[in-house]
Structure formats: structure tokens, C-alpha cells
Design a protein around this motif. Structure first.
Motif, PDB file in Angstrom:
ATOM      1  N   GLY A  91       0.812  -1.219   0.000  1.00  0.00           N
ATOM      2  CA  GLY A  91       0.000   0.000   0.000  1.00  0.00           C
ATOM      3  C   GLY A  91       0.838   1.258   0.000  1.00  0.00           C
ATOM      4  N   ILE A  92       1.929   1.260   0.759  1.00  0.00           N
ATOM      5  CA  ILE A  92       2.832   2.417   0.804  1.00  0.00           C
ATOM      6  C   ILE A  92       3.623   2.491  -0.496  1.00  0.00           C
ATOM      7  CG2 ILE A  92       4.786   3.466   1.996  1.00  0.00           C
ATOM      8  CD1 ILE A  92       3.670   2.175   4.586  1.00  0.00           C
TER       9      ILE A  92
ATOM     10  N   ASP B 247       2.774   1.454  -3.410  1.00  0.00           N
ATOM     11  CA  ASP B 247       1.894   1.930  -4.484  1.00  0.00           C
ATOM     12  C   ASP B 247       1.731   3.449  -4.453  1.00  0.00           C
ATOM     13  OD1 ASP B 247       1.543  -0.622  -5.420  1.00  0.00           O
ATOM     14  OD2 ASP B 247      -0.462  -0.886  -4.537  1.00  0.00           O
ATOM     15  N   SER B 248       1.808   4.045  -3.269  1.00  0.00           N
ATOM     16  CA  SER B 248       1.618   5.494  -3.170  1.00  0.00           C
ATOM     17  C   SER B 248       2.849   6.285  -3.594  1.00  0.00           C
ATOM     18  CB  SER B 248       1.214   5.878  -1.742  1.00  0.00           C
ATOM     19  OG  SER B 248       2.301   5.732  -0.861  1.00  0.00           O
TER      20      SER B 248
END
Length: 114
Positions: A100-101, A103-104
Motif C-alpha cells: 500500500g505504501i 503503491d503510493s
């Protein structure tokens, strides 16, 4: 001929590898290596940051992240070396982040942006 030193004429004394250069990458360095004990998640930033900062200091690459080593102009002889090192650091950083991180930040142009 005997005594002919042609091999020394073909070497360039200034082409030595400077292991202390921030542009130096060791042959064992590759982007997907994990150098910290924990993958960055929402709960461990300070611990992850401390380990990553120590790693980048040890590799003489912290200047790419803190902005000390600015990207040279395309015409500068160190431009491609800077780009290569920055790409390696981006790999090191993103490899140590949960999905998730990661991807950001995956579209960040530089390690400093990450």
C-alpha cells in the motif's frame, strides 16, 4: 618486442574506481535487496527510518535522499551516474515498503521525492 611496454600505454591511470564516491555502486548492489529488518508499514516509520538512514549513510547515498547530491544537467559527465544511483536507491526504498505504501510512491521521479 622484448622490453616494449605497450600494455602500459593502453591503460589510463585516471580510470581508477573511487569506492568513496557517492556514485559508486558495488557489484553486489541491486534494487530489490532488502536492507532493513522490517518492511515499512503504518506503525513502524521511526524504526524503519532509522535503519534506512543508517544503511544509506553506510552506502554513501544519503545525499540523494536529502537533496545534497542534486541531479546534474544532462550534459554533465555525472548525469548518468546520478540517474543510475538514484534508480538503485528508489529500488532499495520501495522494496522495504508494504504494498500500500509502495503503491503510493511508485511514480516518484527521484529517491528524494519518495
Amino acid at each position: 618486442m622484448a622490453g616494449d611496454n605497450t600494455s602500459s600505454q593502453n591503460t589510463k591511470p585516471n580510470d581508477t574506481i573511487d569506492h568513496s564516491s557517492p556514485y559508486y555502486l558495488h557489484p553486489s548492489d541491486y534494487p530489490r535487496q532488502v536492507y532493513v529488518n522490517e518492511i515499512l508499514n503504518d506503525n513502524n516509520y521511526l524504526d524503519w527510518f532509522q535503519e534506512m538512514e543508517n544503511f544509506l549513510f553506510a552506502k554513501n547515498k544519503i545525499g540523494f535522499v536529502d537533496g545534497t547530491f542534486e541531479k546534474p544537467e544532462k550534459s554533465h559527465p555525472n548525469h548518468m551516474a546520478w540517474v543510475r544511483c538514484d534508480a538503485m536507491i528508489k529500488g532499495w526504498l520501495s522494496t522495504t515498503m508494504e504494498k500500500g505504501i509502495r503503491d503510493s510512491v511508485k511514480y516518484a521521479k527521484t529517491a528524494q521525492e519518495i
